[in-house]
Design an enzyme around this catalytic site. Sequence first.
Site, mmCIF file in Angstrom:
data_model
loop_
_atom_site.group_PDB
_atom_site.id
_atom_site.type_symbol
_atom_site.label_atom_id
_atom_site.label_comp_id
_atom_site.label_asym_id
_atom_site.label_seq_id
_atom_site.Cartn_x
_atom_site.Cartn_y
_atom_site.Cartn_z
ATOM 1 N N ASP A 40 0.825 -1.206 0.000
ATOM 2 C CA ASP A 40 0.000 0.000 0.000
ATOM 3 C C ASP A 40 0.863 1.261 0.000
ATOM 4 O O ASP A 40 2.000 1.261 0.475
ATOM 5 C CB ASP A 40 -0.880 0.046 1.249
ATOM 6 N N ASP A 41 0.263 2.353 -0.469
ATOM 7 C CA ASP A 41 0.829 3.701 -0.321
ATOM 8 C C ASP A 41 2.229 3.851 -0.906
ATOM 9 O O ASP A 41 3.095 4.491 -0.323
ATOM 10 C CB ASP A 41 0.839 4.115 1.153
ATOM 11 N N CYS A 81 -8.819 1.467 -1.719
ATOM 12 C CA CYS A 81 -8.175 0.195 -1.405
ATOM 13 C C CYS A 81 -8.989 -1.035 -1.772
ATOM 14 O O CYS A 81 -8.560 -1.871 -2.557
ATOM 15 C CB CYS A 81 -7.818 0.150 0.069
#
Length: 207
Positions: A40-41, A81
Site C-alpha cells: 500500500d501507499d 483500497c
Amino acid sequence: YLALHINGTMMESFLVTLVVVALTVAARSSRPNIVFILVDDEDALLSGPTIAEKDIMPNRREIFIENGVSFSYGFASSPTCCLSRSSILTGKYIHNVEIINNTYAGNCWGSQFRSEQEPFSYAAYLQQYAGYQTFHAGKYLNMYGETDPDNAENDVVQIPMGWTDWYALAGDIKYYDWCESNMGEERCYGEDVDEYHTTVIKQHALD
C-alpha cells in the site's frame, strides 16, 4: 522469477501494510513458483531517488527497482483500497465486482462479494484448475475479520475459496496488538518484538 514494481498511490491509512501472496508450485510439477507482493501507499517519494539517497529499504530497492520491471504508465483501476484489491483478485474492472467503498455497506468483503466474486479469484483458478498450492499472509480486504452487520453469525476469519495456507490480517491495520486468521482460527498478538506484524508475516512465509 519476475521482480515487478508499479508506481502508484493507494489512498488509505498512513500505515504501509505488506501483503505477501506466495503461490507455491504443486508437487512434481514443472510449473514456476509465483510470488506476488502487494504494498500500500507506494507514492513517487518512496519509489524515487529519495530511497537511494537515504538508503531506505536497500533490499527492496535492489530487487524491485534496480533489477525489476517498472511500468511507468501503469495505473490502478481505482485509488480506493478495497476496490483496487478486489479488481486484482478477480481480474475485473471495479464496476464489475460491485464494490463501491471500503465498508460492508459498500460490499467490501460483503456477502455478495463472497458468494459471487471470490469463487472466481486468481487463487481459486490456480488451485482448482492448475493444481497450485496457494499461500496468503497479511492484509486481504479492508473489512475481512470484522463482524458482518447482516449476518452476525458469519465466521469472520473463514478461509476464502482458493487458499491452501491462510494467515490474513483480521480487523484493524496495526503493527502491534493485532489479530489474524491463522488457517481459519483467530490468533491475536501483543507488543513483543517478535509479534510485530511484518515479522510474523515473514515467519509465516519462511515456514
